[in-house]
Scaffold this motif. Structure first.
Motif, PDB file in Angstrom:
ATOM      1  N   VAL A   1      -8.698  -7.231   0.227  1.00 22.80           N
ATOM      2  CA  VAL A   1      -9.210  -8.040   1.340  1.00 22.80           C
ATOM      3  C   VAL A   1      -8.298  -7.910   2.556  1.00 22.80           C
ATOM      4  O   VAL A   1      -8.758  -7.704   3.686  1.00 22.80           O
ATOM      5  N   ALA A   2      -6.990  -8.031   2.323  1.00 21.13           N
ATOM      6  CA  ALA A   2      -6.034  -7.894   3.427  1.00 21.13           C
ATOM      7  C   ALA A   2      -6.094  -6.489   4.020  1.00 21.13           C
ATOM      8  O   ALA A   2      -6.053  -6.313   5.247  1.00 21.13           O
ATOM      9  N   GLY A   3      -6.203  -5.472   3.148  1.00 21.18           N
ATOM     10  CA  GLY A   3      -6.287  -4.097   3.639  1.00 21.18           C
ATOM     11  C   GLY A   3      -7.539  -3.858   4.466  1.00 21.18           C
ATOM     12  O   GLY A   3      -7.505  -3.162   5.484  1.00 21.18           O
ATOM     13  N   THR A   4      -8.674  -4.450   4.036  1.00 23.01           N
ATOM     14  CA  THR A   4      -9.922  -4.298   4.784  1.00 23.01           C
ATOM     15  C   THR A   4      -9.839  -4.972   6.140  1.00 23.01           C
ATOM     16  O   THR A   4     -10.337  -4.445   7.147  1.00 23.01           O
ATOM     17  N   ALA A   5      -9.225  -6.155   6.185  1.00 21.21           N
ATOM     18  CA  ALA A   5      -9.069  -6.856   7.465  1.00 21.21           C
ATOM     19  C   ALA A   5      -8.258  -6.018   8.452  1.00 21.21           C
ATOM     20  O   ALA A   5      -8.611  -5.905   9.635  1.00 21.21           O
ATOM     21  N   ILE A   6      -7.187  -5.416   7.968  1.00 20.76           N
ATOM     22  CA  ILE A   6      -6.371  -4.587   8.846  1.00 20.76           C
ATOM     23  C   ILE A   6      -7.079  -3.273   9.168  1.00 20.76           C
ATOM     24  O   ILE A   6      -6.909  -2.709  10.254  1.00 20.76           O
TER      25      ILE A   6
ATOM     26  N   ALA B   1      -2.283   1.764  10.188  1.00 18.98           N
ATOM     27  CA  ALA B   1      -2.544   2.763   9.152  1.00 18.98           C
ATOM     28  C   ALA B   1      -1.592   2.602   7.971  1.00 18.98           C
ATOM     29  O   ALA B   1      -2.008   2.694   6.799  1.00 18.98           O
ATOM     30  N   MET B   2      -0.336   2.342   8.254  1.00 18.19           N
ATOM     31  CA  MET B   2       0.644   2.165   7.180  1.00 18.19           C
ATOM     32  C   MET B   2       0.346   0.913   6.370  1.00 18.19           C
ATOM     33  O   MET B   2       0.450   0.921   5.133  1.00 18.19           O
ATOM     34  N   LEU B   3      -0.041  -0.162   7.032  1.00 18.77           N
ATOM     35  CA  LEU B   3      -0.368  -1.394   6.312  1.00 18.77           C
ATOM     36  C   LEU B   3      -1.614  -1.215   5.453  1.00 18.77           C
ATOM     37  O   LEU B   3      -1.652  -1.671   4.300  1.00 18.77           O
ATOM     38  N   VAL B   4      -2.625  -0.564   5.993  1.00 18.22           N
ATOM     39  CA  VAL B   4      -3.844  -0.313   5.212  1.00 18.22           C
ATOM     40  C   VAL B   4      -3.530   0.526   3.979  1.00 18.22           C
ATOM     41  O   VAL B   4      -3.964   0.211   2.863  1.00 18.22           O
ATOM     42  N   LEU B   5      -2.770   1.596   4.173  1.00 15.38           N
ATOM     43  CA  LEU B   5      -2.403   2.457   3.049  1.00 15.38           C
ATOM     44  C   LEU B   5      -1.585   1.683   2.018  1.00 15.38           C
ATOM     45  O   LEU B   5      -1.805   1.823   0.811  1.00 15.38           O
ATOM     46  N   GLY B   6      -0.665   0.846   2.485  1.00 21.09           N
ATOM     47  CA  GLY B   6       0.165   0.074   1.568  1.00 21.09           C
ATOM     48  C   GLY B   6      -0.630  -0.930   0.766  1.00 21.09           C
ATOM     49  O   GLY B   6      -0.481  -1.019  -0.461  1.00 21.09           O
TER      50      GLY B   6
ATOM     51  N   TYR C   1      -3.967  -1.016   0.179  1.00 21.11           N
ATOM     52  CA  TYR C   1      -4.933  -0.350  -0.699  1.00 21.11           C
ATOM     53  C   TYR C   1      -4.249   0.333  -1.885  1.00 21.11           C
ATOM     54  O   TYR C   1      -4.755   0.308  -3.006  1.00 21.11           O
ATOM     55  N   SER C   2      -3.106   0.952  -1.632  1.00 21.38           N
ATOM     56  CA  SER C   2      -2.392   1.633  -2.719  1.00 21.38           C
ATOM     57  C   SER C   2      -1.909   0.625  -3.757  1.00 21.38           C
ATOM     58  O   SER C   2      -2.048   0.853  -4.965  1.00 21.38           O
ATOM     59  N   THR C   3      -1.364  -0.486  -3.283  1.00 21.77           N
ATOM     60  CA  THR C   3      -0.894  -1.518  -4.216  1.00 21.77           C
ATOM     61  C   THR C   3      -2.049  -2.097  -5.012  1.00 21.77           C
ATOM     62  O   THR C   3      -1.959  -2.253  -6.241  1.00 21.77           O
ATOM     63  N   GLY C   4      -3.141  -2.421  -4.335  1.00 17.30           N
ATOM     64  CA  GLY C   4      -4.301  -2.960  -5.043  1.00 17.30           C
ATOM     65  C   GLY C   4      -4.878  -1.984  -6.040  1.00 17.30           C
ATOM     66  O   GLY C   4      -5.257  -2.374  -7.159  1.00 17.30           O
ATOM     67  N   THR C   5      -4.946  -0.699  -5.659  1.00 22.65           N
ATOM     68  CA  THR C   5      -5.479   0.312  -6.585  1.00 22.65           C
ATOM     69  C   THR C   5      -4.583   0.474  -7.802  1.00 22.65           C
ATOM     70  O   THR C   5      -5.074   0.572  -8.938  1.00 22.65           O
ATOM     71  N   TYR C   6      -3.284   0.506  -7.585  1.00 25.58           N
ATOM     72  CA  TYR C   6      -2.355   0.626  -8.710  1.00 25.58           C
ATOM     73  C   TYR C   6      -2.502  -0.547  -9.667  1.00 25.58           C
ATOM     74  O   TYR C   6      -2.587  -0.363 -10.893  1.00 25.58           O
ATOM     75  N   LEU C   7      -2.528  -1.762  -9.127  1.00 25.01           N
ATOM     76  CA  LEU C   7      -2.654  -2.947  -9.976  1.00 25.01           C
ATOM     77  C   LEU C   7      -3.996  -2.969 -10.700  1.00 25.01           C
ATOM     78  O   LEU C   7      -4.078  -3.405 -11.854  1.00 25.01           O
ATOM     79  N   MET C   8      -5.042  -2.483 -10.018  1.00 25.93           N
ATOM     80  CA  MET C   8      -6.366  -2.492 -10.632  1.00 25.93           C
ATOM     81  C   MET C   8      -6.463  -1.476 -11.774  1.00 25.93           C
ATOM     82  O   MET C   8      -7.033  -1.759 -12.835  1.00 25.93           O
ATOM     83  N   LEU C   9      -5.889  -0.304 -11.561  1.00 33.57           N
ATOM     84  CA  LEU C   9      -5.983   0.739 -12.582  1.00 33.57           C
ATOM     85  C   LEU C   9      -5.141   0.430 -13.808  1.00 33.57           C
ATOM     86  O   LEU C   9      -5.489   0.826 -14.928  1.00 33.57           O
ATOM     87  N   TYR C  10      -4.029  -0.268 -13.611  1.00 30.62           N
ATOM     88  CA  TYR C  10      -3.124  -0.517 -14.720  1.00 30.62           C
ATOM     89  C   TYR C  10      -3.150  -1.973 -15.195  1.00 30.62           C
ATOM     90  O   TYR C  10      -2.276  -2.386 -15.949  1.00 30.62           O
TER      91      TYR C  10
END
Length: 463
Positions: free
Chosen positions: A89-94, A334-339, A341-350
């Motif tokens: 959600v935070a990544g989408t807002a940014i 861009a850095m905040l969005v990448l950060g 999304y990457s954190t959320g994806t990692y937590l979601m996958l694992y």
């Protein structure tokens, strides 16, 4: 329904006393329209087809609020995973800030459902039935007749059918296609809540696209009002080149060279879905739909002048400066969005679909039975984040025993369950420090495979 001249000081569609001025955008053709039609067709197809696609046995996108179950392309998210969703959600807002700072209101003109359905579905049907702008204006001003009633009735009937299909599709996202199909063949009284939801959404969708239309963008949607702080001089906009176009004037024979390229044909105003004059500069009402670009290019081609008088540009370009693509704010976004999304994806996958915690109840740390056995009591709390149940048997290593109130322990799908568990060990074999670590393993009752294990600390008398 009189026509109002566009100004920057007030909305073209609202007159004195709040009177509504109805817009009749003219038909046009052009390269940008063709591109938007392709994008719109893909988006509409995805919207209507996505609920029928299943990945890993789950609907591709499901937002089942009643069951607190959310599925995204094979990944199932339960309320316990909401902290993970916060990163998305935070990544989408940014991301919205990033896209706006870089490409302006490209979302509004190309992908917003309001624009996509209004311009590429409902407006097309209206033009097909009632004709072009002049014909639609004449029909609305004409007294009621059989021909007017026939055209209006046919148009609104088609609008209602499309709105109903849209409402059913929205319901599929919130309930699931299987349940919607089942409810379709049942009386409304058996599913009164969902039937009311669908009927309300059907009504709102019809009213929006049959009557409210551009007022949603101008009044209800806050995004346009945010653009003054989201855009900068290097953001991409649909802009009119004043240096090239001014001074404007009607095209005449033997025209002197002191005139600009703008022939003041008002074609850009005629096709605008929000009724503005793009030549007055950047305005909140502009949704960057590119209609004025195509209309102006069409006129420039007719008068044998270069295209691009109205084009995708930036304030910097219009002022004669080079547009900076990379800027500090864009890089930070861009850095905040990448950060995020990457954190959320990692937590979601694992993330673990099943989690078990041992909580020691308040009071005595341990008890000694018959002076020979040290017992530690725990409350085992399990959270099942899947749509299947688990049947588990607890086991511990040598020299320890585990006794559970529920053994085997059944953990229902998408729920939590508790189970009092006692971990025991002979007093004589207890560690001299009075504290030991032990791994409690939960095995599948049928396959005997390890499902979950955790390390707990057991307490006892020190020597």
């Amino acid at each position: 329904m009189s026509k109002q001249v566009p100004t920057r000081e007030k909305m073209t569609t609202i007159g004195e006393g709040g009177k509504r001025f109805w817009l009749y955008p003219a038909r046009f053709h052009g390269l940008w329209l063709k591109r938007r039609q392709i994008v719109a067709a893909v988006l509409i197809l995805v919207f209507f087809v996505m609920p029928w696609i299943k990945i890993n046995g789950q609907q591709a996108i499901l937002l089942d609020i009643a069951e607190r179950k959310f599925a995204f392309f094979g990944l199932v998210v339960w309320p316990q995973d909401f902290p993970i969703l916060w990163f998305f959600v935070a990544g989408t807002a940014i991301l919205i800030l990033f896209l706006t700072a870089q490409w302006g209101r490209i979302w509004c003109g190309w992908a917003c459902p309001q624009t996509v359905f209004l311009e590429h579905v409902f407006r097309k049907i209206e033009i097909w039935i009632e004709g072009d702008a002049a014909q639609r204006r004449k029909l609305d001003r004409a007294p009621l007749s059989f021909d007017k009633f026939r055209k209006k009735a046919l148009k609104y009937l088609i609008f209602i059918v499309i709105s109903s299909h849209f409402a059913n599709t929205v319901l599929c996202y919130f309930v699931g296609t299987d349940q919607v199909l089942e409810m379709t063949f049942q009386p409304p009284a058996q599913n009164w809540g969902w039937f009311t939801f669908m009927a309300f959404f059907n009504f709102m969708f019809f009213v929006d696209f049959a009557w409210f239309r551009e007022q949603f963008c101008l009044i209800a949607c806050p995004y346009g009002r945010f653009q003054s702080v989201l855009l900068d001089s290097d953001s991409m906009i649909v802009g009119y080149d004043h240096n090239r176009g001014e001074p404007r004037g009607k095209l005449r024979k033997n025209q002197t060279q002191d005139k600009g390229d703008c022939i003041d044909c008002f074609r850009c105003v005629a096709v605008c879905p929000t009724g503005i004059d793009i030549r007055q500069g950047l305005q909140m009402e502009c949704v960057n739909c590119t209609a004025c670009m195509d209309a102006c290019d069409e006129m420039m081609e007719k008068v044998k002048k270069p295209k691009g008088l109205i084009r995708y540009t930036s304030i910097a370009n219009l002022e004669g400066r080079i547009r900076r693509f990379l800027r500090p704010r864009v890089i930070i976004y861009a850095m905040l969005v990448l950060g995020f999304y990457s954190t959320g994806t990692y937590l979601m996958l694992y993330k673990r679909d099943l989690s078990i915690q041992f909580v020691r109840p308040p009071g005595q740390s341990f008890t000694i039975s018959a002076e020979t056995t040290v017992s530690n009591q725990f409350h085992a709390k399990a959270t099942n984040k899947t749509d299947k149940s688990y049947t588990l048997i607890p086991e511990v290593g040598p020299e320890f025993q585990v006794v559970a109130a529920h053994n085997p322990w059944v953990i229902p799908p998408a729920s939590t369950a508790t189970n009092p568990v006692f971990v025991r060990k002979n007093r004589d074999a207890f560690h001299a420090s009075g504290k030991e670590k032990v791994v409690v393993s939960f095995m599948d009752a049928e396959t005997k495979k390890l499902v979950f294990d955790l390390e707990v600390t057991v307490m006892g008398p020190s020597k």
